[in-house]
Design an enzyme around this catalytic site. Structure first.
Site, PDB file in Angstrom:
ATOM      1  N   LYS A 197      45.366  43.193  43.747  1.00  0.00           N
ATOM      2  CA  LYS A 197      46.274  42.610  42.753  1.00  0.00           C
ATOM      3  C   LYS A 197      47.174  41.531  43.362  1.00  0.00           C
ATOM      4  O   LYS A 197      47.578  40.596  42.685  1.00  0.00           O
ATOM      5  CB  LYS A 197      47.108  43.698  42.103  1.00  0.00           C
ATOM      6  N   GLU A 214      52.903  42.953  31.925  1.00  0.00           N
ATOM      7  CA  GLU A 214      52.665  44.283  31.370  1.00  0.00           C
ATOM      8  C   GLU A 214      52.137  45.141  32.503  1.00  0.00           C
ATOM      9  O   GLU A 214      51.536  44.643  33.445  1.00  0.00           O
ATOM     10  CB  GLU A 214      51.614  44.196  30.260  1.00  0.00           C
ATOM     11  N   SER A 269      38.794  48.056  46.457  1.00  0.00           N
ATOM     12  CA  SER A 269      39.811  47.244  45.783  1.00  0.00           C
ATOM     13  C   SER A 269      41.237  47.638  46.161  1.00  0.00           C
ATOM     14  O   SER A 269      42.136  46.804  46.120  1.00  0.00           O
ATOM     15  CB  SER A 269      39.629  47.343  44.269  1.00  0.00           C
TER      16      SER A 269
HETATM   17  C1  LIG Z   1      44.222  47.691  38.959  1.00  0.00           C
HETATM   18  C2  LIG Z   1      43.174  48.184  39.862  1.00  0.00           C
HETATM   19  C3  LIG Z   1      41.798  48.133  39.515  1.00  0.00           C
HETATM   20  C4  LIG Z   1      41.292  47.684  38.166  1.00  0.00           C
HETATM   21  O1  LIG Z   1      41.491  46.343  37.873  1.00  0.00           O
HETATM   22  P1  LIG Z   1      40.350  45.234  37.887  1.00  0.00           P
HETATM   23  O2  LIG Z   1      40.984  44.101  37.192  1.00  0.00           O
HETATM   24  O3  LIG Z   1      39.158  45.779  37.175  1.00  0.00           O
HETATM   25  O4  LIG Z   1      40.049  44.953  39.313  1.00  0.00           O
HETATM   26  C5  LIG Z   1      40.875  48.529  40.461  1.00  0.00           C
HETATM   27  N1  LIG Z   1      41.249  49.009  41.668  1.00  0.00           N
HETATM   28  C6  LIG Z   1      42.557  49.093  42.032  1.00  0.00           C
HETATM   29  C7  LIG Z   1      42.893  49.636  43.369  1.00  0.00           C
HETATM   30  C8  LIG Z   1      43.554  48.693  41.141  1.00  0.00           C
HETATM   31  O5  LIG Z   1      44.837  48.796  41.506  1.00  0.00           O
END
Ligand SMILES: *Cc1c(COP(=O)(O)O)cnc(C)c1O
Length: 409
Positions: free
Chosen positions: A86, A108, A377
């Site tokens: 993010k 948001e 992620s």
């Molecule tokens: C917010 C989040 C996601 C989901 O968001 P995408 O926009 O689909 O990437 C995935 N993994 C983590 C660790 C997150 O914080």
């Protein structure tokens, strides 16, 4: 591929008249930034100085041996500041806000991760910051609310509707309509009206650019498959965009299977046949909705994947056949997390663990000469309450009970 924000039949910008000029301003500034070679260099320098980029592409030696098939690599977005990909999006939008000369940002947030990332960016750039969050989520996500406030953001609990993420989105748009001149809305994923899906993908593409270079350096070949979890779709679009033009690389998006696709308790919009095309929140995509267009309740053990819509770019890439979509259930995700921790010492977020689960299910049937990449992620530290519950840790339960007594709850 797209014309004025359409990806084939998805996307667009379904906006109230009053917001049209603001979206045009954003698009103009974004297009100018993209066309300026110094801008990407400025962005990369900021991310390397502030958020550990480039993140490593870690060879998971033990996991590869354990599954006995493909050589498994993990792209380490968990090592970003605030613990997830993010940061790539919010810091990039921060640079655009500076270019627009605005001084205030709003966002948001559902689980609170995007709120914390935005509040961090605002503190770094010296912007005023307001975060809209459903009242139910404010109660559920106390630690993130605490951090947002310490970072200087004002957190506004939204009392409308079912008091969750979608209500927070509506409230953020309401604020924007009133304060367009001073304020930018930092949308958190590759969804929403044009240009947000393109704009968020542009900043997240830093993941795929790095990963492609790193895998060629390490292995001298492209991966056979790339796995990413899909909430709104921004981490997936980020890593996929590095390989979209390599038809030999199979791209796999993994959605929240929750309690199973044979129940209604999941959030699989593209991997199930339960979703249908509709327009909501300013864009057209697959939504989990009933016959009257009422949004359905979704479920996932991972709060970040628990969303009714999905990136219009991914909806298009599903229809064109370029990306394969799968779903991992809560139970499969819990197993994958345990394996990643125990065998490799990685602590993926529950969201990311969906990508691990699908990759683990397929790795053994690939050859030892094949390479696959999993996008981690984010990091799992934030999930301590959920994970301790899922594993039924008795010492943890005693700890929580003692804390509750201490605070007289
Ligand atoms: C917010 C989040 C996601 C989901 O968001 P995408 O926009 O689909 O990437 C995935 N993994 C983590 C660790 C997150 O914080």
């Amino acid at each position: 591929m797209h014309d004025r924000g359409y990806y084939d039949r998805f996307g667009g910008a379904y906006l109230p008249e009053i917001l049209v000029a603001t979206f045009e301003e954003l698009e103009t500034v974004f297009d100018a930034a993209k066309a300026d070679p110094a801008f990407w260099a400025e962005y990369e320098a900021l991310m390397s100085n502030y958020s550990c980029r480039p993140t490593p592409l870690t060879f998971a030696e033990n996991l590869s041996a354990h599954f006995g098939g493909a050589r498994i690599y993990v792209k380490r977005e968990d090592l970003n500041h605030t613990g997830a990909h993010k940061a790539n999006n919010v810091m990039g939008q921060g640079l655009l806000v500076k270019r627009m000369g605005k001084k205030r940002v709003i966002a948001e947030t559902g689980a609170g991760q995007h709120g914390v990332a935005t509040a961090t960016m605002a503190a770094k750039f010296g912007f005023e910051c307001t975060i809209y969050m459903g009242e139910v989520d404010v109660e559920r996500q106390r630690p993130n609310v605490f951090w947002m406030e310490r970072l200087g953001a004002q957190v506004v609990p939204v009392k409308d509707g079912t008091r969750i993420l979608k209500d927070a989105i509506n409230e953020a748009f309401r604020d924007w309509v009133t304060n367009m001149d001073s304020t930018h809305y930092v949308l958190g994923t590759a969804c929403g009206p044009h240009p947000f899906p393109t704009l968020v993908t542009y900043f997240q593409s830093i993941i795929g650019k790095e990963a492609r270079r790193q895998v060629l350096e390490a292995e001298g070949q492209l991966p056979k498959r790339v796995y990413a979890c899909v909430g709104g779709g921004s981490n997936a679009m980020g890593i996929f965009s590095g390989f979209l033009d390599d038809p030999e690389v199979e791209l796999v998006g993994v959605e929240a299977g929750g309690e199973g696709l044979d129940t209604t308790r999941h959030a699989a919009r593209l991997a199930s046949s339960d979703a249908s095309i509709g327009v909501a929140q300013g864009y057209k995509t697959y939504f989990l909705q009933d016959e009257d267009g009422q949004m359905r309740e979704t479920h996932s053990v991972a709060a970040g994947l628990d969303y009714v819509g999905v990136s219009p770019i991914l909806a298009h890439l599903k229809e064109s056949g370029r990306v394969r979509f799968e779903a991992a259930t809560d139970a499969e995700v819990k197993d994958a997390l345990a394996t990643a921790m125990r065998r490799e010492g990685l602590i993926p977020a529950l969201e990311s663990s969906h990508a691990f689960a699908q990759a683990f299910a397929e790795a053994g049937s690939l050859s030892r000469d094949d390479v696959i990449i999993i996008n981690q992620s984010g990091r799992g530290d934030k999930d301590i309450f959920t994970v301790a519950d899922a594993f039924g840790d008795p010492a943890w339960k005693r700890f929580i009970r003692r804390k509750a007594e201490q605070y007289g709850a």
